[in-house]
Design a protein around this motif. Sequence first.
Motif, PDB file in Angstrom:
ATOM      1  N   UNK A 703       0.833  -1.213   0.000  1.00 17.22           N
ATOM      2  CA  UNK A 703       0.000   0.000   0.000  1.00 17.22           C
ATOM      3  C   UNK A 703       0.862   1.255   0.000  1.00 17.22           C
ATOM      4  N   UNK A 704       1.759   1.394  -0.966  1.00 23.63           N
ATOM      5  CA  UNK A 704       2.562   2.617  -1.054  1.00 23.63           C
ATOM      6  C   UNK A 704       1.794   3.748  -1.720  1.00 23.63           C
ATOM      7  N   UNK A 708      -6.552   9.133  -4.975  1.00 19.76           N
ATOM      8  CA  UNK A 708      -7.642  10.021  -4.590  1.00 19.76           C
ATOM      9  C   UNK A 708      -8.778   9.949  -5.601  1.00 19.76           C
ATOM     10  N   UNK A 709      -8.463   9.522  -6.814  1.00 18.89           N
ATOM     11  CA  UNK A 709      -9.454   9.341  -7.864  1.00 18.89           C
ATOM     12  C   UNK A 709      -9.467   7.877  -8.274  1.00 18.89           C
ATOM     13  N   UNK A 710     -10.536   7.429  -8.905  1.00 21.05           N
ATOM     14  CA  UNK A 710     -10.564   6.035  -9.367  1.00 21.05           C
ATOM     15  C   UNK A 710      -9.353   5.713 -10.237  1.00 21.05           C
ATOM     16  N   UNK A 711      -8.864   4.505 -10.113  1.00 24.36           N
ATOM     17  CA  UNK A 711      -7.683   4.106 -10.870  1.00 24.36           C
ATOM     18  C   UNK A 711      -7.983   4.107 -12.363  1.00 24.36           C
ATOM     19  N   UNK A 732       2.744   9.837 -11.748  1.00 21.82           N
ATOM     20  CA  UNK A 732       1.545   9.266 -12.361  1.00 21.82           C
ATOM     21  C   UNK A 732       0.702   8.579 -11.300  1.00 21.82           C
ATOM     22  N   UNK A 733      -0.603   8.753 -11.398  1.00 19.73           N
ATOM     23  CA  UNK A 733      -1.544   8.096 -10.511  1.00 19.73           C
ATOM     24  C   UNK A 733      -1.227   8.345  -9.028  1.00 19.73           C
ATOM     25  N   UNK A 734      -0.981   7.261  -8.282  1.00 21.90           N
ATOM     26  CA  UNK A 734      -0.894   7.405  -6.833  1.00 21.90           C
ATOM     27  C   UNK A 734       0.488   7.587  -6.255  1.00 21.90           C
ATOM     28  N   UNK A 735       1.518   7.830  -7.075  1.00 21.05           N
ATOM     29  CA  UNK A 735       2.877   7.872  -6.540  1.00 21.05           C
ATOM     30  C   UNK A 735       3.177   9.128  -5.733  1.00 21.05           C
ATOM     31  N   UNK A 736       2.399  10.189  -5.912  1.00 23.22           N
ATOM     32  CA  UNK A 736       2.691  11.425  -5.182  1.00 23.22           C
ATOM     33  C   UNK A 736       2.731  11.182  -3.680  1.00 23.22           C
ATOM     34  N   UNK A 737       1.814  10.366  -3.184  1.00 24.92           N
ATOM     35  CA  UNK A 737       1.779  10.069  -1.755  1.00 24.92           C
ATOM     36  C   UNK A 737       3.036   9.330  -1.323  1.00 24.92           C
ATOM     37  N   UNK A 934     -13.668   5.002  -1.476  1.00 24.31           N
ATOM     38  CA  UNK A 934     -13.718   3.603  -1.897  1.00 24.31           C
ATOM     39  C   UNK A 934     -12.610   3.267  -2.894  1.00 24.31           C
ATOM     40  N   UNK A 935     -11.827   4.269  -3.301  1.00 22.64           N
ATOM     41  CA  UNK A 935     -10.634   3.971  -4.108  1.00 22.64           C
ATOM     42  C   UNK A 935      -9.601   3.201  -3.295  1.00 22.64           C
ATOM     43  N   UNK A 936      -9.830   3.070  -1.993  1.00 25.10           N
ATOM     44  CA  UNK A 936      -8.945   2.245  -1.167  1.00 25.10           C
ATOM     45  C   UNK A 936      -9.081   0.769  -1.513  1.00 25.10           C
ATOM     46  N   UNK A 937     -10.199   0.379  -2.121  1.00 26.14           N
ATOM     47  CA  UNK A 937     -10.460  -1.020  -2.409  1.00 26.14           C
ATOM     48  C   UNK A 937     -10.094  -1.350  -3.860  1.00 26.14           C
TER      49      UNK A 937
END
Length: 961
Positions: A703-704, A708-711, A732-737, A934-937
């Motif tokens: 879970x790196x 925040x938005x749908x994949x 790209x996508x979720x790497x900022x976190x 729900x993007x966590x799932x």
Amino acid sequence: MRFSRLSTPTRLDCTGVAVYINRVMQDIFSSNPNEIPELHSAPVFYPHGSHLIWISENGEIAELDRTALSHKLGQKTVLLCHRRWSSARAGTDIARALDIMELFAFVRPARFCLPTPVGLASQLGLARPQSGDAMAALLPQIAFMLLDELAGAPPPARKEAGEIAAMMTAGGWTWGPIVLSHLGLAPQKPEPPDGRNAAIWNRLPEYTDYTPQIDPGTQPVLPDAARERLQDMLGHSAEMRESQSDYAAAIAASFDRPDAGPAPTLVLAEAGTGTGKTLGYLAPASLWAEKNGAAVWISTYTRTLQHQIAAELTRLYPNAETHAQKVVLRKGRENYLCLLNLEEALGTMPGQPRNATALGLMARWAGATSDGDLTGASFPAWLMDLLGRAQTVGLADRRGECVHAACAHYNKCFVEKSTRSAKRADIVVTNHALVMIHAAYASNDDRRRPTRYVFDEGHHVFDAADSAFSAYLSAGETAELRHWIRGAEDGRRGRARGLKRRLEDLIAGDDAAKADLEAALEFARDLPGQGWQKRLSAFQPMGPAEAFFMHVRNSLYARAADPESQYDLQSELHPASDDLLTSANEFADRLHHLLVPLNNLAKRLKALLDDKVDELDSAARARIEGAIRGLELRAAGPVNAWQLMLGDVRDGQRDGFVDWLQIDRIEGQDRDVGYARHWLDPTIPFTAEVLDGAHGVAITSATLQDYAQPKRSQAEKEAATKDSARDNTVAADGWASALALTGAAHLAHPTLRAAFSSPFDYANQTRIFVVNDVVRDRPSATAAAMAGLMQASGGGALGLFTAVRRLKAVHPDLLARLEAAGLPLYAQHIDKMNLQTLLQMFREEAESCLLGTDAVRDGIDVPGAALRMIVFDRMPWPRSDLLFQARAKWQGRDAWTERLARLKLRQAFGRLIRRDTDRGVFVMLDSRLPTRLTTAFPPDVEVQRVGLAEAIARTRDFLGE
């Protein structure tokens, strides 16, 4: 032998002590100390759920209410399993008992066993009891089997057991006369317990390896070589998954040549659950260690994963002896039994005979364990519940009082064995906190500093750095420092070893160093002393430190919106009151006077190392280096930080930090008061202290990333990144976190990133329900909802609460409902067992259910059907304290809040499916779960918003297939 002080009470007139011991034993046995309780006819008590099962002396089985049970427990010495847990279920303290878990710990020390009749039956090869009555009836049989096993042990083992049992019997151990009888030994005379009977260290092997460290080689690990090593570890007959092979090749980039590019080479690798990431990173790590003659440090956040990683390496090193040489677990010294602490505790028993039971069982364990790890697999965690912290984990060196080579047990020391073994190991399995402390206090040219790291559970790097690099100037912390410097004071006896005892022989002949030592001892008197809590509450402080903390306390009570809160009180530091400003200046001045001699002592010890290079052997050098590290870690480092903090009371908030005042509370009672400082971004010191000093680092987790938005689909990803540079500014996508929370954003060069999806078919293996018709504020409604869902799953359910008070409110009703359905229920904060024991019981009993706080999700790994449902009582929003508020302002409140909430949901959901054959249901009993979270799932699993009845029906249908 170091028991000379025992001679006074045992060799001279000890009539008074003997009378006391006799009285103690009479209290326990109701007659005289030589009477052997009749085990054949001892009544048995076992609580099965809320059923309080009693087997009388005549063998009659009955179910009692609490009033009748309390009366019977007051009359008889009862046979039971886990006294504290039984007391909690009975609703009354059980003073006189034959606890079968104590007998098991004595007969089979350092052996795993669940503290239940089912667990005992499993260990002894008995059929699993199927009912509460059967469980209760099994206890006498188990007791006799253990006693027979002890009686049949080889003569040396019986002799050692008899000596320790005699000591424990003299202290009032209920099992003592029975054990002595089965060993064929005479009854004990009424005299004080003799700690020399438990001098277990006399037969422990010495460990004298002082292998020096050498500079690591520079050979790289290429991707294809990593793939080949992975195949070797899996076995050539096993089919290697493509994603696991690609993951190992990606991790290999962190094991390139040091001069291959800017250092460190940092790889961020997200590997979905089931990818096989543990073997994936161990393959290149073990290969690099072999090729370069140096260790790779594998770091985790939880202790459980440390032991799982070590177990995985048996694939590469199946021979136990080779495994012990190649793989070493490193933890902080507070995790290991200190033999000197055990010896000194045994020496106090003539005056504290009731400690004999605990110390005897700890001596038995010390003689059987191979590693002395009080948080490891060989230590039964339930012993801490039965015997208390002081005489179990409290025997570790928790204050940094080690005397190193001056200790008679130095070459038998469990900590030293771990430290020395790590110098010649290939893989050192450690934890994030130790890595950060180790790096922060290692000098730039220190060869102890590793150059290659793998951080598993990488999503916790931020939290670990937040803890490791924070500072807390509190009354409790400063009182601990006084204790560390001065040792036991005011004529009090204790195991505390002050600075004088630790250093005086090292600085013998150096008058200047002696003067610094005396100055440090004197200025330490300015720190809070014994009884500071009462003096602060009575407004009668002694010295500048207590005056400062009194004004902190006054400010907090004046500013708190709810001073009667059950939880910690916090307030902003600025603007500080005039009293606080004045007392801070006075306290800072006194700390300066203390800091000077402490720094001088460290400098003089370093000079001693340099001046006597031809005289000091390895053990002496190790002791001096240990003393220096102690001065830096326990004294000079914190005092420096505290001085800066006190100066900022006057000068204002320091940029990059968050300061606040706090009263620590436990169940509404004040425990400590202080001034806290945290980095706003703790990855800044993490980067400086850990990353910048390394050649290659891999940070990995399931879970790196955070979405925040749908994949997006693969085509959308490719279109978005087609012309973008792969660096730290374009994510790209979720790497900022991941870049922000791992320290990658603070590096001046690009970070390598790789992501591997889980191989699991979540759409078919899981269901997610958000229940929209449960009244959140009514505990009985939550209990009914959880009971219906847990019955539908047939057990194997984990109920997670975001507040302890709600857990306690829901528990009674839920317990009754599940018991009627035949499902066992365990509960954190209610059952008098530590969490690790409860998790073990939950893991072994597939039909059981467990309640815990939201934090349980990080420590649980339950593959298979034992965990097939997770139920949240409410949305796990982060607690909005002052530190959270500061970081929310820094990152954006909505972004920071939702990022933390999504991470909690994602981590919890990831616990459900650990194998291809697993099936699981995730339920949120809070209709307020926002769709954006729900993007966590996994994107292929539909989040179904349904009523409770429909969620129960769908759960039953899905898990019943």
